[in-house]
Design an enzyme around this catalytic site. Structure first.
Site, short mmCIF file in Angstrom:
data_model
loop_
_atom_site.label_atom_id
_atom_site.label_comp_id
_atom_site.label_asym_id
_atom_site.label_seq_id
_atom_site.Cartn_x
_atom_site.Cartn_y
_atom_site.Cartn_z
CB ALA A 1 24.79 38.29 80.17
CB SER B 1 26.71 42.36 87.86
OG SER B 1 26.35 41.43 89.02
NE ARG B 2 19.85 43.08 90.49
CZ ARG B 2 18.74 42.56 90.00
NH1 ARG B 2 17.66 43.44 90.30
NH2 ARG B 2 18.53 41.41 89.64
CE1 TYR C 1 21.72 44.30 86.96
CE2 TYR C 1 19.49 44.26 87.07
CZ TYR C 1 20.39 43.51 87.17
OH TYR C 1 20.74 42.32 87.59
CG HIS D 1 13.01 39.01 82.41
ND1 HIS D 1 12.52 37.98 81.36
CD2 HIS D 1 14.25 38.53 82.88
CE1 HIS D 1 13.45 37.16 81.22
NE2 HIS D 1 14.48 37.24 82.18
CE LYS E 1 14.11 31.34 77.07
NZ LYS E 1 14.97 30.69 78.04
CG ASP F 1 15.05 28.38 81.55
OD1 ASP F 1 15.61 28.05 80.65
OD2 ASP F 1 15.22 29.35 82.30
N1 NAP Z 1 18.17 32.38 74.88
C1 NAP Z 1 18.64 31.45 75.25
O1 NAP Z 1 18.97 30.65 74.77
C2 NAP Z 1 18.64 31.40 76.69
C3 NAP Z 1 19.47 30.44 77.57
C4 NAP Z 1 19.59 30.43 79.14
C5 NAP Z 1 18.82 31.34 79.67
N2 NAP Z 1 18.04 32.03 78.87
C6 NAP Z 1 17.36 33.18 79.57
O2 NAP Z 1 18.32 34.13 80.19
C7 NAP Z 1 17.83 34.66 81.35
C8 NAP Z 1 18.87 34.47 82.34
O3 NAP Z 1 19.21 33.23 82.37
P1 NAP Z 1 20.97 32.72 82.96
O4 NAP Z 1 20.98 31.48 82.69
O5 NAP Z 1 21.75 33.57 82.48
O6 NAP Z 1 20.61 33.06 84.55
P2 NAP Z 1 21.75 33.23 85.62
O7 NAP Z 1 23.24 33.35 85.06
O8 NAP Z 1 21.55 32.18 86.54
O9 NAP Z 1 21.37 34.61 86.11
C9 NAP Z 1 21.43 35.94 85.45
C10 NAP Z 1 21.47 36.98 86.37
O10 NAP Z 1 20.11 37.05 87.21
C11 NAP Z 1 20.62 37.51 88.43
N3 NAP Z 1 20.14 36.40 89.46
C12 NAP Z 1 20.29 35.26 89.16
N4 NAP Z 1 20.00 34.63 90.53
C13 NAP Z 1 19.59 35.47 91.54
C14 NAP Z 1 19.17 35.54 92.56
N5 NAP Z 1 18.97 34.55 93.25
N6 NAP Z 1 18.77 36.70 93.22
C15 NAP Z 1 18.93 37.90 92.33
N7 NAP Z 1 19.27 37.94 91.09
C16 NAP Z 1 19.78 36.57 90.44
C17 NAP Z 1 22.08 37.81 88.41
O11 NAP Z 1 21.96 39.21 88.07
P3 NAP Z 1 23.21 40.06 88.49
O12 NAP Z 1 24.40 39.89 87.54
O13 NAP Z 1 22.82 41.47 88.48
O14 NAP Z 1 23.57 39.69 89.93
C18 NAP Z 1 22.39 37.16 87.24
O15 NAP Z 1 23.73 37.29 86.99
C19 NAP Z 1 16.22 33.88 81.79
O16 NAP Z 1 15.14 34.78 81.31
C20 NAP Z 1 16.66 32.54 80.73
O17 NAP Z 1 15.33 32.12 80.46
C21 NAP Z 1 18.02 32.28 77.64
#
Ligand code: NAP
Length: 331
Positions: free
Chosen positions: A23, A43-44, A65, A86, A104, A183
């Site tokens: 994000a 954010s939750r 949300y 998602h 994704k 991922d």
């Molecule tokens: N396009 C790209 O280059 C790229 C790169 C990396 C990741 N991604 C994608 O982006 C998405 C998120 O990845 P990220 O690396 O940003 O993840 P992250 O920082 O670990 O988590 C993103 C959010 O998901 C929720 N979350 C995470 N762990 C949780 C848990 N144990 N229980 C409940 N909610 C949880 C939280 O939401 P809240 O803030 O609401 O608590 C957290 O802020 C995935 O689909 C990943 O594949 C894309």
């Protein structure tokens, strides 16, 4: 062929669901590389949205949300949560009448994806998978060069995506739909799909880890007269390059093939040319694609139509069934 600049797309007022790692990258893209603005972050996790907006310097912070999707100033919502989660935030945003960009892998499985796509079509809102590589300028140039016949008929596609993510806890948690395939493996799969479409058959071999998620997967996709050989791992940084070989030449996409990068087209007649698609961030292209389409009244992207997102999710389901990858909520 030139991809229009993201800054030239109409301004969209964005909300973000999930204030995690990716994000932050999208916030940078919206704020610094588009005409749009970031107006809300939800954010939750208590305090996380407040910290996020303080860091990026833009947007209202919400502890749910629901508050983001019900904010009348939000035009479109970016879903940036873990793969298992998602579809519900996407459905929430669609129900509130917002346009939606979903990270994704689009969902955990094809059944969830079909539910989200059907809901968006029924509601008449725009929906797009955030497979950002598909919208980058270098990928558009690759597609155009193949369409011009510069490498002849495509015979072979090779692509790999490996990252050393053994320290990332969510990757090892099956209830978050962790693992390499959703991922990382989604990138070579979506790449092969972009070039060759839906395979006639799929062969996949995977290694599951103690928690039940996939550590790495190798795949061969068969097409009429062509094959794609694809690999993903979350335990080593691999070359992350891609090669498309045809009857008259080949395209070598430099690592990292799904990031803004360079490629060289080498023809069998000895001629070659290089395209330099390197640029900052890159998420602005998928955001601008949504902004243009919304302004022009379209409900999906011509570059990544929703039926193609569903095809990619069905391919992922088939790979998962072959390697025995089942998430706890699917048992
Ligand atoms: N396009 C790209 O280059 C790229 C790169 C990396 C990741 N991604 C994608 O982006 C998405 C998120 O990845 P990220 O690396 O940003 O993840 P992250 O920082 O670990 O988590 C993103 C959010 O998901 C929720 N979350 C995470 N762990 C949780 C848990 N144990 N229980 C409940 N909610 C949880 C939280 O939401 P809240 O803030 O609401 O608590 C957290 O802020 C995935 O689909 C990943 O594949 C894309």
């Amino acid at each position: 062929m030139t991809t229009p600049t993201p800054q030239s797309a109409p301004a969209i007022r964005w909300g973000i669901l999930g204030a995690g790692g990716i994000a932050h990258k999208m916030a940078d893209a919206i704020i610094n590389h588009t005409a749009g603005e970031l107006v809300a972050v939800g954010s939750r996790t208590p305090g996380k949205a407040e910290k996020f907006v303080a860091e990026v310097g833009s947007g209202r912070a919400y502890g749910s949300y629901e508050e983001v999707v019900n904010d009348p100033d939000v035009d479109a919502v970016y879903v940036a949560t873990t793969h298992n989660d998602h579809h519900e935030p996407a459905l929430l945003a669609i129900e509130a009448g917002k346009h939606v960009l979903v990270e994704k892998a689009f969902t955990q499985n094809a059944a969830q994806a079909e539910t989200v796509v059907a809901a968006a079509r029924a509601k008449g809102v725009y929906l797009q998978e955030a497979m950002w590589a598909r919208f980058l300028p270098h990928q558009a140039e690759v597609r155009a060069a193949i369409a011009r016949g510069e490498i002849g008929d495509v015979v072979a596609v090779q692509a790999d995506h490996g990252q050393a993510l053994t320290h990332v806890e969510r990757m090892y948690r099956p209830e978050l739909a962790g693992g390499a395939l959703l991922d990382l493996g989604v990138y070579p799969i979506a790449f092969a799909h972009d070039i060759l479409g839906v395979p006639e058959s799929i062969t996949a071999v995977g290694q599951l880890r103690d928690t039940g998620v996939d550590g790495q997967v190798s795949m061969v996709f068969q097409y009429p007269g062509a094959q794609a050989t694809l690999h993903t791992t979350m335990e080593a940084r691999t070359q992350n390059a891609a090669v498309i070989s045809g009857t008259e030449g080949r395209i070598e996409i430099a690592d990292t093939f799904y990031n803004p990068t360079t490629f060289t087209l080498k023809r069998h007649d000895g001629t070659s040319w290089t395209y330099d698609g390197r640029l900052d961030n890159g998420f602005q292209y998928e955001a601008a694609e949504l902004a243009r389409n919304v302004a022009e009244g379209r409900l999906e992207s011509a570059i990544l139509p929703l039926d193609q997102t569903l095809e990619i999710m069905r391919i992922m389901d088939e790979v998962r069934s072959q390697i025995g990858l089942v998430y706890p909520n699917e048992r």
